[in-house]
Design a protein around this motif. Sequence first.
Motif: not given
Length: 55
Positions: A13, A15, A18-19, A22
Amino acid sequence: MGKKKPRPRRSFTPEFKAEIVKLCRRIARLMRNAGLQGRHRRRRQWTTIPDPGAA
């Protein structure tokens, strides 16, 4: 022998991606702060060392 059936391609996903980005940036920042920037081989070596607390 027959050909092996290829594994299906995994999908992640936005998300999750993105995690991961990060976390990678945080690790890079920590390495820079510790004076270890540019030492990729050492970083790779450290990632192969088993975690003693994981047992």
